[in-house]
Design a protein around this motif. Sequence first.
Motif, mmCIF file in Angstrom:
data_model
loop_
_atom_site.group_PDB
_atom_site.id
_atom_site.type_symbol
_atom_site.label_atom_id
_atom_site.label_comp_id
_atom_site.label_asym_id
_atom_site.label_seq_id
_atom_site.Cartn_x
_atom_site.Cartn_y
_atom_site.Cartn_z
ATOM 1 N N GLY B 44 0.825 -1.207 0.000
ATOM 2 C CA GLY B 44 0.000 0.000 0.000
ATOM 3 C C GLY B 44 0.856 1.252 0.000
ATOM 4 O O GLY B 44 0.620 2.197 -0.769
ATOM 5 N N LEU B 45 1.896 1.258 0.854
ATOM 6 C CA LEU B 45 2.780 2.427 0.933
ATOM 7 C C LEU B 45 3.494 2.670 -0.397
ATOM 8 O O LEU B 45 3.652 3.816 -0.815
ATOM 9 N N ILE B 46 3.925 1.584 -1.045
ATOM 10 C CA ILE B 46 4.592 1.753 -2.337
ATOM 11 C C ILE B 46 3.670 2.510 -3.284
ATOM 12 O O ILE B 46 4.042 3.511 -3.898
ATOM 13 N N LEU B 47 2.429 2.034 -3.368
ATOM 14 C CA LEU B 47 1.477 2.646 -4.296
ATOM 15 C C LEU B 47 1.235 4.110 -3.933
ATOM 16 O O LEU B 47 1.303 4.998 -4.790
ATOM 17 N N ILE B 48 0.985 4.365 -2.639
ATOM 18 C CA ILE B 48 0.599 5.724 -2.237
ATOM 19 C C ILE B 48 1.771 6.705 -2.379
ATOM 20 O O ILE B 48 1.671 7.716 -3.078
#
Lengths: 298, 327
Positions: B44-48
Amino acid sequence: MTTLEGRTPPDLSGRNLSFKRALANRTATVLIGLCVLLAALPLALVAWQVLSKGASTWSLDWFIEEIPRNYRTDGPGMGPAIVGTLAITGMASLLSIPVGVLGAVYLNEYGKNKPLARFIRTMADVMTGVPSIMMGLFIYVGYVTVIDDQNGFAGALALACLMLPIVIRSTEEMLRLVPDELRQASSGLGARKWRTTMGVVLPAASSGITSGSLLAVARAAGETAPIIVTVGLTYIYRPDLFDGSNTTLAAQIFRNASQPFAASQDRAWGAALTLIAIVFVFTILSRIIASRFAIDKR
Amino acid sequence: MTTTASPESPPQVDLGGEARSRRTDKGFTGLVTFAGLTVLIVLGLILITTSVQAWPALALDPVQFLTGMRWSPSDEVFGAFPFLYGTLVTSLIGMLIAVPVSIGIALFITEVAHRRSRKYIVTVIDLLATVPSVVFGLVGSLVVVPWITPVYQWFAGLVAPIPGLNAVFDETNTGRNYFTAGLILAVMCIPIITSISREVFATVPEIDKQGAYALGATRWEMIKGAILPHSFGGLVGASMLGLGRAMGETIAVSLVIGGAVGMSANVFAPGNTMAAVIAQQWGEAGGLHRDALIGIGVLLFAITVLINFLARVVVRRAELKMKGAHS
C-alpha cells in the motif's frame, strides 16, 4: 504353445510404428532435448566469460584497495564495494528475516484459511513479482527524500522490501512440513500456542527456514536497480550505513560496464566474478543446510 | 502410571493458565498478525508514496504521459509511450523464445530424462536463476552485442526482399537493440517458467499417462494427448509470471537496449523500456524529470501487479481443477 488359428502374436515393440508417427516422436524428443541445450548455453557462456576475464583481476589488492576514481585508471581495488555489499545485504537480512518468519507463522499457524491470510498469501506472491526498481523508488520517496541524503541504510531498506515476500513464502512452505503431531504433543503437555510455536514448530523447521532465507539473501546481494536509485556512489570504505553514500559490487558492475574504457571494463569483470562467488557461497550453504537437516517429508 | 486423574481433582502442575502467560499469548498473536500485515502495508505504501510523488509530473498532462511520443525532460514534455512500447516489444520477444524452450525443458525433466540426469538439469536451471541480472547485462553488452551485430545485419539482408518482414527485421548498425534485450529477457525468464511448468506437469494424473501409453501412443502422442491439454491453464499462468518478470527487468535491459528515446517497428533498432529508462536517467534527473521517472515506475508497478495477480489466479484455479480430477 500353439498360436490361435496360426496367427503370430501382435508386435507391440514399436518397431512397426508408421514412419510418420515414429518421425514425429523422434523429432519431438530431439527438439525437447535441444531446449535443455539452449538453456545450458547462456549459463556456460556467462561462466566462461566471467571466469576467464575476471580471474586476472583477483589479487590481494583487489579485495582491500579503494576503488580508483577515474574510469581510465588501471589497477585493482573493489574493497569498499565488497564491504558495502556484505553490510547492506546483512542489514537487509536483519530487517526482513525476522518480520518474514513471523509473518509466515501468522499465515501457517494463526491465519490458515481465513480470508485475511489468503489475501496476504496472494499479495505476498504478487509482491515477489514487483519489479525490484520499484522498491528502490519507494525507499527513495519514503526515506531518502525525507532524510535528504542517500545512504547504505536506504539500500538495505529497499532490499528488505524485496526479500520480505520471498522469506514469507519459503518459510511458510517449511512450516507446513512440520508434522501436526508435534503441535498436538506440545499443547497436550499444556503449552500455550506461542510456546508451541517458538519452542517446537520454529526449531523443527529451522533448517528449512535458514536455507530459504539464505536463498533470499543470495538474490538480494545481486540486485542492482534498487541500489543505484537509493544508495548513491562512493569510492572509499563506508562501513557505517548511516553515513553518506555507499556502493555495492552490483552497482560497480553496472557503472563500469557502461564505460568504453578497458580499465573500467576489467574492473566490471572482476566485480562480476566476486559477486558471483559471494552469491554462490550463499546458494551452496543454503543447499547444504537444506539437504543435511531436512525434516522427513512423509 | 496406573492412577488416572479423576475429573474433580484439580491439576497439580501449572499449565500456564495465569494471566501473564495469557497476556503473552495475546501479545504474540498480535505480533505475528502485524508481521503478516506488513506485506499489505508495504504494498500500500509503495502505491501511495510513489503516486503522490509522481503526481506533479502526471497531472501536467495525463493523456500526454500515456500516449505522448516525445520524452524531452529539458522542455518538461513527458510522453512515455515509446518506453511502454519498448517494454511490450522486448518482453514479447523474450516470451516467444522463453515459453517454448521452458516448456521443452520441463517436459524433458518430467518425461524424458533419467532420474540421474534429471538432477543435473535441475541444477543447471537453478544456477541460471542465481546469476545476478547485472552479470547477464555485462556479458550481453560486452560479449554478445559485438558478436551478434553481423548476425543481425546478415538476417536483415536475407529478409530484405520480403515485404512486411523487412520492416520488422530492418538494417541496423548496432547490436544494442530490442531484439538483444528480448534474448536476455528470455534467458532470465526461463528458470521461473520452467519451474512452474514442472509443478504443473507434476499434477497430471499418472493414470492418464499410462492410459495413453496403453492405447499405443508414442511418447510425443502421450504428451500431446494427455499432458498438454491437462496443463494448458497452468502453462498460461506460468507464462504470465514470466511476462511480469520480463517487464520489470531493469539493469540487464538498460545495458543492451541502446537507450534511444524514440521508437521503431524495427526490432534491430535501439530503443528503451520503462524500467531501463529509470535506471539510465536517474543519475542526471532532478525535479520534475525525477518525478516523471517515478511516474513511469508507478505505471510499471500497476501493470506488473495486475499481470502477477491474474497469473496467480490462473495458476491457482488450474491447480484446483487438476486436484479435483485427481481424487
